[in-house]
Design a protein around this motif. Structure first.
Motif, PDB file in Angstrom:
ATOM      1  N   LEU A  38       5.036  -8.763  -0.442  1.00 38.27           N
ATOM      2  CA  LEU A  38       3.630  -8.925  -0.062  1.00 38.27           C
ATOM      3  C   LEU A  38       3.229  -7.888   0.985  1.00 38.27           C
ATOM      4  CD1 LEU A  38       0.997 -10.518  -0.293  1.00 38.27           C
ATOM      5  CD2 LEU A  38       1.902 -12.076   1.442  1.00 38.27           C
ATOM      6  N   HIS A  39       4.096  -7.635   1.942  1.00 44.10           N
ATOM      7  CA  HIS A  39       3.816  -6.604   2.946  1.00 44.10           C
ATOM      8  C   HIS A  39       3.718  -5.221   2.298  1.00 44.10           C
ATOM      9  CE1 HIS A  39       3.984  -9.147   6.453  1.00 44.10           C
ATOM     10  NE2 HIS A  39       5.117  -9.672   6.026  1.00 44.10           N
ATOM     11  N   LYS A  40       4.540  -4.979   1.298  1.00 42.17           N
ATOM     12  CA  LYS A  40       4.484  -3.689   0.588  1.00 42.17           C
ATOM     13  C   LYS A  40       3.157  -3.554  -0.167  1.00 42.17           C
ATOM     14  CE  LYS A  40       6.018   0.132  -1.265  1.00 42.17           C
ATOM     15  NZ  LYS A  40       5.879   1.379  -0.564  1.00 42.17           N
ATOM     16  N   ASP A  55       2.447   1.320  -7.944  1.00 36.93           N
ATOM     17  CA  ASP A  55       3.433   0.598  -7.153  1.00 36.93           C
ATOM     18  C   ASP A  55       2.962  -0.835  -6.913  1.00 36.93           C
ATOM     19  OD1 ASP A  55       5.881   0.503  -5.830  1.00 36.93           O
ATOM     20  OD2 ASP A  55       5.069   1.252  -3.936  1.00 36.93           O
ATOM     21  N   LYS A  56       1.692  -0.984  -6.550  1.00 33.81           N
ATOM     22  CA  LYS A  56       1.115  -2.301  -6.291  1.00 33.81           C
ATOM     23  C   LYS A  56       1.166  -3.176  -7.540  1.00 33.81           C
ATOM     24  CE  LYS A  56      -3.200  -2.853  -6.485  1.00 33.81           C
ATOM     25  NZ  LYS A  56      -4.241  -3.626  -7.034  1.00 33.81           N
ATOM     26  N   GLU A  57       0.845  -2.609  -8.692  1.00 33.21           N
ATOM     27  CA  GLU A  57       0.860  -3.369  -9.942  1.00 33.21           C
ATOM     28  C   GLU A  57       2.272  -3.839 -10.286  1.00 33.21           C
ATOM     29  OE1 GLU A  57      -0.975  -0.784 -12.784  1.00 33.21           O
ATOM     30  OE2 GLU A  57      -2.964  -1.045 -11.916  1.00 33.21           O
ATOM     31  N   ASN A  58       3.258  -2.960 -10.117  1.00 33.74           N
ATOM     32  CA  ASN A  58       4.646  -3.332 -10.403  1.00 33.74           C
ATOM     33  C   ASN A  58       5.153  -4.396  -9.442  1.00 33.74           C
ATOM     34  OD1 ASN A  58       4.917  -1.579 -12.588  1.00 33.74           O
ATOM     35  ND2 ASN A  58       5.507   0.123 -11.278  1.00 33.74           N
ATOM     36  N   ILE A  59       4.829  -4.238  -8.178  1.00 34.98           N
ATOM     37  CA  ILE A  59       5.257  -5.212  -7.176  1.00 34.98           C
ATOM     38  C   ILE A  59       4.602  -6.560  -7.438  1.00 34.98           C
ATOM     39  CG2 ILE A  59       5.129  -5.814  -4.727  1.00 34.98           C
ATOM     40  CD1 ILE A  59       5.315  -2.759  -4.173  1.00 34.98           C
ATOM     41  N   THR A  60       3.327  -6.557  -7.773  1.00 31.90           N
ATOM     42  CA  THR A  60       2.610  -7.799  -8.047  1.00 31.90           C
ATOM     43  C   THR A  60       3.227  -8.539  -9.232  1.00 31.90           C
ATOM     44  OG1 THR A  60       0.573  -6.852  -7.149  1.00 31.90           O
ATOM     45  CG2 THR A  60       0.333  -8.788  -8.535  1.00 31.90           C
ATOM     46  N   ALA A  61       3.609  -7.813 -10.264  1.00 29.89           N
ATOM     47  CA  ALA A  61       4.250  -8.437 -11.423  1.00 29.89           C
ATOM     48  C   ALA A  61       5.584  -9.074 -11.026  1.00 29.89           C
ATOM     49  CB  ALA A  61       4.460  -7.406 -12.530  1.00 29.89           C
ATOM     50  N   THR A  62       6.336  -8.403 -10.188  1.00 24.31           N
ATOM     51  CA  THR A  62       7.606  -8.939  -9.714  1.00 24.31           C
ATOM     52  C   THR A  62       7.379 -10.168  -8.843  1.00 24.31           C
ATOM     53  OG1 THR A  62       8.584  -6.732  -9.787  1.00 24.31           O
ATOM     54  CG2 THR A  62       9.720  -8.383  -8.453  1.00 24.31           C
TER      55      THR A  62
END
Length: 69
Positions: free
Chosen positions: A18-20, A44-51
């Motif tokens: 979430l911080h990322k 990066d945000k899209e990939n992190i959000t999916a994870t």
């Protein structure tokens, strides 16, 4: 070899991600939409959000095992 993660540890990972995502939003705010830096932060945000969605489903659900591909 087996490794285990508790739901608490998964929640910590989720919070770190979430911080990322917040950092990605800040980066995107500092560049125009046509900038390569903006596009990379957006991806990066899209990939992190999916994870994060997957981790949240594990923490909130009753999962006992996670498949590694």
């Amino acid at each position: 070899m087996t490794q285990t993660l508790t739901k608490t540890e998964l929640a910590w990972i989720h919070n770190a991600l979430l911080h990322k995502v917040q950092h990605c939003h800040e980066t995107m705010a500092n560049y125009s939409e046509n900038s390569p830096v903006y596009r990379l932060a957006e991806m990066d945000k899209e990939n992190i959000t999916a994870t994060m969605k997957k981790i949240r489903a594990i923490v909130e659900g009753d999962c006992k095992r996670i498949a590694i591909k």
